[in-house]
Design an enzyme around this catalytic site. Structure first.
Site, PDB file in Angstrom:
ATOM      1  N   GLU A   1      -8.901  -0.407   7.233  1.00  0.00           N
ATOM      2  CA  GLU A   1      -7.647  -1.297   8.524  1.00  0.00           C
ATOM      3  C   GLU A   1      -7.634  -0.929   9.629  1.00  0.00           C
ATOM      4  O   GLU A   1      -6.498  -1.261  10.239  1.00  0.00           O
ATOM      5  CB  GLU A   1      -6.591   0.251   7.806  1.00  0.00           C
ATOM      6  CG  GLU A   1      -5.555  -0.240   6.923  1.00  0.00           C
ATOM      7  CD  GLU A   1      -4.100   0.112   6.849  1.00  0.00           C
ATOM      8  OE1 GLU A   1      -3.107   0.329   6.807  1.00  0.00           O
ATOM      9  OE2 GLU A   1      -4.395   1.805   6.700  1.00  0.00           O
TER      10      GLU A   1
ATOM     11  N   GLN B   1       0.743  -0.974   0.502  1.00  0.00           N
ATOM     12  CA  GLN B   1      -0.150  -0.425  -0.097  1.00  0.00           C
ATOM     13  C   GLN B   1       1.091   0.979  -0.241  1.00  0.00           C
ATOM     14  O   GLN B   1       1.741   0.881   0.529  1.00  0.00           O
ATOM     15  CB  GLN B   1      -1.006  -0.536   1.682  1.00  0.00           C
ATOM     16  CG  GLN B   1      -1.727   0.841   1.441  1.00  0.00           C
ATOM     17  CD  GLN B   1      -1.994   1.303   2.464  1.00  0.00           C
ATOM     18  OE1 GLN B   1      -2.346   0.512   3.500  1.00  0.00           O
ATOM     19  NE2 GLN B   1      -2.654   2.281   3.395  1.00  0.00           N
ATOM     20  N   GLY B   2       0.471   2.194  -1.105  1.00  0.00           N
ATOM     21  CA  GLY B   2       1.822   3.635  -1.389  1.00  0.00           C
ATOM     22  C   GLY B   2       1.033   4.206  -1.514  1.00  0.00           C
ATOM     23  O   GLY B   2       1.188   5.262  -2.238  1.00  0.00           O
TER      24      GLY B   2
ATOM     25  N   SER C   1       1.744   6.370   2.473  1.00  0.00           N
ATOM     26  CA  SER C   1       2.606   7.639   3.476  1.00  0.00           C
ATOM     27  C   SER C   1       3.817   7.785   2.686  1.00  0.00           C
ATOM     28  O   SER C   1       4.034   7.284   1.311  1.00  0.00           O
ATOM     29  CB  SER C   1       2.915   6.895   4.166  1.00  0.00           C
ATOM     30  OG  SER C   1       2.035   6.366   4.900  1.00  0.00           O
TER      31      SER C   1
ATOM     32  N   SER D   1       4.983  -1.260   4.092  1.00  0.00           N
ATOM     33  CA  SER D   1       4.313  -2.925   4.567  1.00  0.00           C
ATOM     34  C   SER D   1       4.690  -3.618   3.439  1.00  0.00           C
ATOM     35  O   SER D   1       3.984  -3.351   2.569  1.00  0.00           O
ATOM     36  CB  SER D   1       3.234  -2.477   5.256  1.00  0.00           C
ATOM     37  OG  SER D   1       3.616  -2.281   6.646  1.00  0.00           O
TER      38      SER D   1
END
Ligand SMILES: Cc1cc2nc3c(=O)[nH]c(=O)nc-3n(C[C@H](O)[C@H](O)[C@H](O)COP(=O)(O)OP(=O)(O)OC[C@H]3O[C@@H](n4cnc5c(N)ncnc54)[C@H](O)[C@@H]3O)c2cc1C
Length: 362
Positions: free
Chosen positions: A238, A119-120, A122, A154
């Site tokens: 999340e 997941q890109g 931040s 992550s």
């Protein structure tokens, strides 16, 4: 509320327990060894029918009620097996905002574990204030060209695909100029640099530099400018502990800590036991609401805050019982510090609760 298993749930639980007896032994549950074999664990769970329980059959799930995910989490924790890889938030993001074509192409591999994802969102200058992100995606024919720097991504070192947020229109108000893409991680112009965590883990997450990487325009999720809506769906999911399956793991750790003691437990452990039980019942209530068709909105922030309190209480209890000499328990303590940051910090959850649940003007 009746918390007992139905006959079908009991049969599922028994089958899972048998499978775990044969399979789980030897799978690492923490540290770099866990991350190195997480994909293998995901695929093994899926192949045995214990992963993707509640997701649509069309994409490889089993369309069972969410209680089956909780059974899996409980039994994994009880068996001392690795946790269920958490990617429900990505499935929800793509499932809600992606076209049917994108869902058909990408959801099966995501769910069965043959394609790995990250997941890109931040960036070094955009975490809590995600809307200030500066990674750009510029249209060039039938592709977009991406430049920017993501961080705390992550699983970036093993990912085949990244659900990326990038700015496609710098002229409009900042929330409206962001779009979401499914970009291939293994291509020129994508450089992945691992980050070492305080616990010593080096394989959990990294920084990703995009320097001219390309993504086909038809791998935009939703329309140009829809990235913010997708981001809100993803972070909302999340934040639910029932999806993340943490409650069962905390309970297991508290029982492990108690079993090491001869005399009275330290206050930290007693408090962690109370908090863990509170979270277990809270998750059950949430689940029961979900089964009744209640859709949770900003309540996910309450869940996340509770989960963080419990995780950090358990971390303190681990230190109180074992000191700093036990490498694995020290790792649990260190990891619990991350809980108040990942998926939105505790301060941000409090802001959301104040503004959207309590109606306070912040
Ligand atoms: C283990 C872990 C895994 C992660 N995985 C991913 C991932 O896969 N993909 C991804 O994109 N990101 C990931 N993240 C990043 C995570 O989403 C961000 O760290 C988080 O959103 C906070 O952003 P930041 O680190 O930039 O802190 P900042 O936003 O800079 O916050 C610094 C401090 O300021 C406070 N603060 C900021 N704004 C406010 C405000 N408005 N009101 C009150 N206080 C405020 C914060 O609460 C915090 O205490 C991960 C983080 C961790 C720890």
């Amino acid at each position: 509320m009746d918390f007992r298993d139905s006959p079908q749930e009991a049969e599922f639980r028994a089958r899972l327990r048998d499978w775990l007896t044969e399979t789980a032994d030897g799978f690492p549950t923490s540290g770099d060894e866990y991350w190195a074999r997480q994909g293998e664990w995901h695929r093994a769970l899926y192949a045995a029918g214990f992963f993707g329980s509640s997701w649509p059959r069309e994409f490889g799930g089993h369309e069972l009620p969410p209680v089956y995910d909780v059974i899996v989490d409980e039994e994994l924790a009880l068996a001392g097996a690795p946790p269920r890889p958490s990617l429900g938030y990505l499935v929800q993001g793509l499932g809600r905002h992606g076209s049917k074509e994108l869902q058909r192409r990408f959801l099966p591999g995501m769910i069965n574990g043959t394609e790995r994802w990250c997941q890109g969102f931040s960036e070094p200058g955009a975490g809590s204030d995600l809307a200030s992100l500066t990674t750009t995606a510029t249209r060039d024919g039938d592709h977009y060209v991406v430049h920017g720097h993501k961080i705390w991504t992550s699983y970036s070192d093993v990912a085949d695909w990244c659900l990326l947020l990038a700015r496609t229109d710098p002229e409009v108000p900042r929330h409206k100029g962001i779009s979401a893409f499914i970009i291939a991680m293994k291509q020129p112009g994508v450089e992945q640099r691992p980050l070492k965590m305080i616990s010593g883990v080096t394989r959990e997450f990294g920084q990703v530099h995009f320097d001219g990487a390309t993504v086909p325009a038809d791998q935009m999720v939703g329309a140009p400018g829809d990235g913010w809506k997708l981001a809100m769906t993803v972070v909302g999911h999340e934040r639910e502990p029932s999806t993340l399956g943490y409650a069962a793991r905390y309970g297991k750790l508290v029982r492990q800590l108690a079993s090491r003691l001869d005399g009275d437990p330290p206050d930290e452990l007693a408090w962690a036991a109370v908090q863990t039980e509170m979270l277990r019942l809270h998750v059950r209530r949430r689940l029961s609401e979900q089964l009744d068709g209640v859709v949770h909105g900003p309540d996910g922030s309450l869940d996340k805050l509770l989960m963080t309190w419990v995780d950090q209480s358990v971390g303190h209890a681990a230190l109180a019982v074992a000191g700093t000499g036990d490498h694995e328990l020290l790792g649990s303590y260190f990891y619990s510090r991350a809980q108040s940051v990942m998926g939105g910090t505790s301060q941000i959850q409090k802001n959301i609760i104040a503004a959207r649940i309590l109606g306070l003007g912040v």
